[in-house]
Scaffold this motif. Structure first.
Motif, mmCIF file in Angstrom:
data_model
loop_
_atom_site.group_PDB
_atom_site.id
_atom_site.type_symbol
_atom_site.label_atom_id
_atom_site.label_comp_id
_atom_site.label_asym_id
_atom_site.label_seq_id
_atom_site.Cartn_x
_atom_site.Cartn_y
_atom_site.Cartn_z
ATOM 1 N N SER A 15 -4.310 -1.679 -7.714
ATOM 2 C CA SER A 15 -5.707 -1.308 -7.491
ATOM 3 C C SER A 15 -5.738 0.095 -6.886
ATOM 4 O O SER A 15 -4.967 0.417 -5.982
ATOM 5 C CB SER A 15 -6.334 -2.338 -6.543
ATOM 6 O OG SER A 15 -7.409 -1.778 -5.837
ATOM 7 N N ASN A 48 0.859 -1.193 0.000
ATOM 8 C CA ASN A 48 0.000 0.000 0.000
ATOM 9 C C ASN A 48 0.892 1.239 0.000
ATOM 10 O O ASN A 48 1.799 1.339 0.819
ATOM 11 C CB ASN A 48 -0.884 0.018 1.258
ATOM 12 C CG ASN A 48 -1.878 -1.127 1.278
ATOM 13 O OD1 ASN A 48 -1.532 -2.270 0.945
ATOM 14 N ND2 ASN A 48 -3.108 -0.851 1.667
ATOM 15 N N THR A 78 -15.211 -4.770 -0.958
ATOM 16 C CA THR A 78 -15.572 -6.097 -0.449
ATOM 17 C C THR A 78 -15.455 -6.141 1.080
ATOM 18 O O THR A 78 -16.187 -6.859 1.747
ATOM 19 C CB THR A 78 -14.656 -7.173 -1.077
ATOM 20 O OG1 THR A 78 -14.744 -7.041 -2.494
ATOM 21 C CG2 THR A 78 -15.043 -8.582 -0.658
ATOM 22 N N GLU A 126 -13.290 -1.714 -10.025
ATOM 23 C CA GLU A 126 -13.256 -2.365 -8.723
ATOM 24 C C GLU A 126 -14.690 -2.847 -8.413
ATOM 25 O O GLU A 126 -15.646 -2.160 -8.719
ATOM 26 C CB GLU A 126 -12.817 -1.337 -7.687
ATOM 27 C CG GLU A 126 -12.572 -1.905 -6.328
ATOM 28 C CD GLU A 126 -12.185 -0.813 -5.335
ATOM 29 O OE1 GLU A 126 -12.812 0.260 -5.362
ATOM 30 O OE2 GLU A 126 -11.270 -1.057 -4.538
ATOM 31 N N ASN A 141 -11.525 -0.849 -1.599
ATOM 32 C CA ASN A 141 -11.691 -2.232 -1.133
ATOM 33 C C ASN A 141 -13.123 -2.502 -0.674
ATOM 34 O O ASN A 141 -13.351 -2.898 0.480
ATOM 35 C CB ASN A 141 -10.731 -2.548 0.040
ATOM 36 C CG ASN A 141 -9.285 -2.303 -0.314
ATOM 37 O OD1 ASN A 141 -8.961 -1.934 -1.451
ATOM 38 N ND2 ASN A 141 -8.395 -2.487 0.635
#
Ligand SMILES: Cc1cc2nc3c(=O)[nH]c(=O)nc-3n(C[C@H](O)[C@H](O)[C@H](O)COP(=O)(O)O)c2cc1C
Ligand SMILES: Nc1ncnc2c1ncn2[C@@H]1O[C@H](COP(=O)(O)OP(=O)(O)O)[C@@H](O)[C@H]1O
Length: 312
Positions: free
Chosen positions: A243, A212, A249, A286, A247
């Motif tokens: 990405s 990250n 998900t 995404e 996030n």
């Protein structure tokens, strides 16, 4: 390259400055059109055996002039701009602080102080460069302000496939995920760099550890989504998948975007290290998956697609 950050009025002494040939402009992105302007100044300087320079500004004029712009994002924030100009072998970089006072100078005051006053003997600018209060000085009337102290060249608009190469166009392309097209206008791969910070420590559990990045808050990010990228770390280049997103998900209601990359065929601790990411191709949006297993399946597919893309 020597860099001089100047605020109006600067205190540089004319007699102590070398005869210089300079390009001038905001140059966000240092794209192919900018490169032509800057190269013209460098070539002319070589021929005349003078120093070459770039005169640029910071922050972007719209930060100071427009009421509603709080934060401008740059294709090349100041740090990247400096690095690119250094690579072009420019001798001197003058960064003029763009503030209210500067914006109010008349064209003649601007030229006297920052062109004649910096011992610029020849100035190169793009056809649409303007200077002085409300941009009333430009390359069509600049002869009125030279006091016969310098000459100038105007570089015509640079087009690729009949389209003007501009910072605005490149921003639009990046913000719609069209990085291949943006790269073509830039004449190099769009890059972001950052320091690897701790995330949620979830990537390794999924089987896809992701570095990250803490990126420059001034840097323009490409559109949210998944990309084929190359990662440059300690002068080595790796392929990988990146990405830019939230996030979904795993996290609801997150405002800031994370920039993270899974590096192929690599396994090592990267915390605190600096990575450069070169953006090659937008792969997909995404998505919010029902569970981790579904995301893992998609990540395996992404890896397969991106490896295939790089091995074509
Ligand atoms: C290539 C790639 C694709 C990704 N796609 C998605 C996605 O579609 N949906 C999603 O919620 N997260 C996606 N992620 C982000 C993962 O959720 C994230 O990497 C994982 O939760 C690990 O987070 P951490 O590094 O903070 O531990 C993707 C990450 C990568 C590297
Ligand atoms: N192939 C790889 N790609 C990215 N990071 C890797 C890789 N191999 C090891 N790492 C290390 O693992 C960390 C990412 O693991 P992860 O579980 O996603 O943790 P975090 O949530 O802190 O990013 C990276 O910051 C890096 O130090």
């Amino acid at each position: 390259m020597r860099t001089f950050e100047l605020t109006y009025p600067h205190a540089l002494v004319l007699d102590e400055l070398p005869n210089t040939i300079s390009a001038i402009g905001f140059f966000d992105g240092i794209h192919k059109g900018h490169q032509k302007v800057i190269q013209a100044a460098i070539d002319e300087a070589k021929e005349k055996r003078m120093e070459s320079a770039v005169i640029s500004f910071h922050p972007h004029p719209s930060v100071v002039l427009k009421k509603d712009t709080q934060h401008v994002k740059y294709i090349t924030p100041l740090k990247e701009k400096k690095e690119l100009l250094k690579q072009l072998n420019v001798d001197r970089l003058y960064i003029i602080e763009f503030n209210q006072e500067l914006s109010k100078l008349s064209p003649q005051e601007f030229i006297d102080h920052f062109i004649i006053g910096l011992n610029i003997k020849h100035l190169v600018a793009g056809f649409d460069y303007s200077f002085g209060h409300k941009g009333s000085g430009n390359m069509n009337n600049i002869a009125d302000y030279t006091r016969d102290k310098f000459t100038f060249t105007t570089i015509d608009k640079f087009t690729l496939d009949d389209e003007k190469v501009s910072s605005t166009r490149i921003r639009e392309l990046l913000q719609t995920g069209k990085v291949e097209e943006a790269n073509r206008l830039l004449g190099r791969f769009f890059k972001l760099d950052g320091i690897v910070i701790k995330g949620d420590q979830r990537g390794r559990v999924l089987g896809y550890p992701t570095a990250n990045l803490r990126v420059n808050p001034d840097a323009l990010l490409p559109k949210q989504g998944i990309y084929a990228v190359k990662v440059i770390y300690k002068n080595e280049t790796y392929e990988g998948m990146a990405s830019i997103g939230t996030n979904p998900t795993f996290t609801a209601e997150r405002e800031d975007l994370s920039v993270e990359v899974n590096i192929f065929d690599y396994n090592n601790d990267l915390y605190g290290e600096e990575l450069y990411i070169e953006w090659y191709k937008y792969i997909r949006d995404e998505e919010k998956f029902a569970n981790a297993e579904e995301l893992i399946e998609q990540l395996a597919l992404d890896e397969k697609n991106i490896r295939a893309y790089f091995s074509r």
